[in-house]
Design a protein around this motif. Structure first.
Motif, PDB file in Angstrom:
ATOM      1  N   CYS A   1       0.905  -0.832  -0.208  1.00 38.10           N
ATOM      2  CA  CYS A   1       0.009  -0.447   0.499  1.00 38.10           C
ATOM      3  C   CYS A   1       0.915   1.071  -0.074  1.00 38.10           C
ATOM      4  O   CYS A   1       2.164   0.692  -0.056  1.00 38.10           O
ATOM      5  CB  CYS A   1      -0.854  -0.509   1.224  1.00 38.10           C
ATOM      6  SG  CYS A   1       0.255  -0.115   2.946  1.00 38.10           S
ATOM      7  N   LEU A   2       0.614   2.598   0.496  1.00 39.82           N
ATOM      8  CA  LEU A   2       1.112   3.508   0.387  1.00 39.82           C
ATOM      9  C   LEU A   2       1.356   3.617   2.074  1.00 39.82           C
ATOM     10  O   LEU A   2       0.404   3.590   2.479  1.00 39.82           O
ATOM     11  CB  LEU A   2       0.188   4.742  -0.219  1.00 39.82           C
ATOM     12  CG  LEU A   2       0.501   4.668  -2.089  1.00 39.82           C
ATOM     13  CD1 LEU A   2      -0.452   5.358  -2.350  1.00 39.82           C
ATOM     14  CD2 LEU A   2       1.540   4.518  -2.638  1.00 39.82           C
TER      15      LEU A   2
ATOM     16  N   LYS B   1       2.329   7.494   4.715  1.00 43.96           N
ATOM     17  CA  LYS B   1       3.215   8.386   5.720  1.00 43.96           C
ATOM     18  C   LYS B   1       3.097   8.251   6.669  1.00 43.96           C
ATOM     19  O   LYS B   1       2.920   7.776   7.804  1.00 43.96           O
ATOM     20  CB  LYS B   1       2.205   9.739   5.596  1.00 43.96           C
ATOM     21  CG  LYS B   1       1.160  10.217   4.145  1.00 43.96           C
ATOM     22  CD  LYS B   1       0.586  11.612   4.001  1.00 43.96           C
ATOM     23  CE  LYS B   1      -0.471  11.985   2.963  1.00 43.96           C
ATOM     24  NZ  LYS B   1       0.714  12.178   1.937  1.00 43.96           N
TER      25      LYS B   1
ATOM     26  N   ASP C   1       2.741  10.478  -0.648  1.00 43.79           N
ATOM     27  CA  ASP C   1       2.905   9.128  -0.085  1.00 43.79           C
ATOM     28  C   ASP C   1       3.957   8.494  -0.649  1.00 43.79           C
ATOM     29  O   ASP C   1       4.354   8.138  -1.551  1.00 43.79           O
ATOM     30  CB  ASP C   1       1.905   8.538  -1.244  1.00 43.79           C
ATOM     31  CG  ASP C   1       0.187   8.966  -0.172  1.00 43.79           C
ATOM     32  OD1 ASP C   1       0.806   9.574   0.518  1.00 43.79           O
ATOM     33  OD2 ASP C   1      -0.600   8.624  -1.165  1.00 43.79           O
ATOM     34  N   GLN C   2       4.378   7.335   0.269  1.00 44.35           N
ATOM     35  CA  GLN C   2       5.641   6.016  -0.653  1.00 44.35           C
ATOM     36  C   GLN C   2       4.704   4.236  -0.644  1.00 44.35           C
ATOM     37  O   GLN C   2       3.898   5.004   0.401  1.00 44.35           O
ATOM     38  CB  GLN C   2       6.212   6.337   1.572  1.00 44.35           C
ATOM     39  CG  GLN C   2       7.111   7.802   1.543  1.00 44.35           C
ATOM     40  CD  GLN C   2       8.085   8.123   0.416  1.00 44.35           C
ATOM     41  OE1 GLN C   2       8.890   7.286  -0.240  1.00 44.35           O
ATOM     42  NE2 GLN C   2       7.233   9.356  -0.330  1.00 44.35           N
ATOM     43  N   VAL C   3       5.643   4.650  -1.065  1.00 41.12           N
ATOM     44  CA  VAL C   3       5.563   2.294  -1.470  1.00 41.12           C
ATOM     45  C   VAL C   3       6.007   1.922  -0.438  1.00 41.12           C
ATOM     46  O   VAL C   3       7.091   1.947  -0.051  1.00 41.12           O
ATOM     47  CB  VAL C   3       5.725   2.207  -2.423  1.00 41.12           C
ATOM     48  CG1 VAL C   3       5.463   0.520  -2.911  1.00 41.12           C
ATOM     49  CG2 VAL C   3       4.950   3.126  -4.059  1.00 41.12           C
TER      50      VAL C   3
ATOM     51  N   LYS D   1      -4.497   3.456   0.203  1.00 33.45           N
ATOM     52  CA  LYS D   1      -4.710   3.171  -0.776  1.00 33.45           C
ATOM     53  C   LYS D   1      -5.047   4.534  -2.469  1.00 33.45           C
ATOM     54  O   LYS D   1      -6.644   4.795  -2.129  1.00 33.45           O
ATOM     55  CB  LYS D   1      -5.882   2.293  -1.204  1.00 33.45           C
ATOM     56  CG  LYS D   1      -6.147   1.137  -2.426  1.00 33.45           C
ATOM     57  CD  LYS D   1      -7.014  -0.066  -2.211  1.00 33.45           C
ATOM     58  CE  LYS D   1      -7.077  -0.581  -3.499  1.00 33.45           C
ATOM     59  NZ  LYS D   1      -8.817  -1.422  -3.198  1.00 33.45           N
TER      60      LYS D   1
END
Length: 241
Positions: free
Chosen positions: A183-184, A186, A193-195, A227
């Motif tokens: 998901c993403l 923080k 947003d970071q994977v 998401k």
């Protein structure tokens, strides 16, 4: 009261028969990061009247309504303590003991006034002179009361790819995670947003790995999962791996 209206830049929407928390339209002001512990049952009673607007649009509405604060400067930092200095405010509530500031190599460089006054990634206020790049806080050792620092804003000691978090809270209680779950996320407000991937989930502890190393992951702060524009929930960071 039937409902509570709040000025947070966030939204809510029913998707697949569940009420979800969504990011605000103005992504530069989105505040869903702070609201991830709200459950769907609570959201039913909450109204976000400006979540679908940008800050610019809100200011125009305020000006049209002749509100005196339509051009007031945006608040930053800990807004609820007013104009008092942060260190003065914190010192009234948290005990603090001076200690050593050491480089990651172990050299004593200066003294700190108390670990509670510093955060990971901090540069200002360290009062470390000398040549070379600026110094940044990379670790706080509570047992030895030592503040560890490193030179350079991109020093490797500032980055990590994994963390452990606890007190996991999902907006929709019935939402379940089958690991590995991508998901993403923080790890701080206003971060892009970071994977990431939730790799382990045991009882109340979860292990999260990032696609790209993250700078200044801080224990005690929240990691919030997304998401797309849906805020799934979050947890409290307890360990950096």
């Amino acid at each position: 009261a039937d409902f509570l209206a709040t000025g947070h830049y966030a939204q809510k929407k029913v998707i697949d028969d569940h009420l979800h928390l969504l990011k605000g339209v103005d992504l530069s002001k989105d505040q869903s990061y702070f609201l991830y512990t709200l459950k769907s049952e609570i959201l039913k009673k909450v109204i976000f009247p400006i979540g679908h607007l940008t800050k610019k649009e809100v200011r125009k509405i305020a000006k049209d309504q002749k509100l005196s604060n339509h051009a007031k400067k945006d608040s930053t930092g800990i807004c609820f303590i007013g104009k008092r200095k942060f260190t003065e405010f914190i010192s009234k509530y948290i005990a603090h003991t001076p200690g050593d500031i050491r480089s990651v190599e172990g050299q004593i460089l200066a003294s700190h006034i108390g670990l509670s006054f510093y955060t990971i990634g901090q540069r200002k206020g360290l009062k470390i002179g000398g040549k070379g790049d600026a110094w940044y806080v990379v670790k706080k050792d509570l047992k030895s009361n030592t503040l560890f620092v490193a030179q350079g804003e991109n020093h490797k000691a500032l980055f990590a790819s994994k963390l452990v978090a606890k007190k996991l809270s999902f907006v929709v209680d019935s939402f379940s995670v089958k690991t590995p779950f991508k998901c993403l996320a923080k790890i701080r407000y206003r971060q892009n947003d970071q994977v990431c991937t939730i790799e382990k989930l045991e009882k109340d502890l979860l292990e999260v790995s990032f696609e790209k190393p993250q700078r200044a992951i801080t224990e005690g702060q929240s990691i919030v999962f997304y998401k797309d524009n849906i805020c799934l929930g979050g947890a409290i960071i307890v360990q950096v791996l």
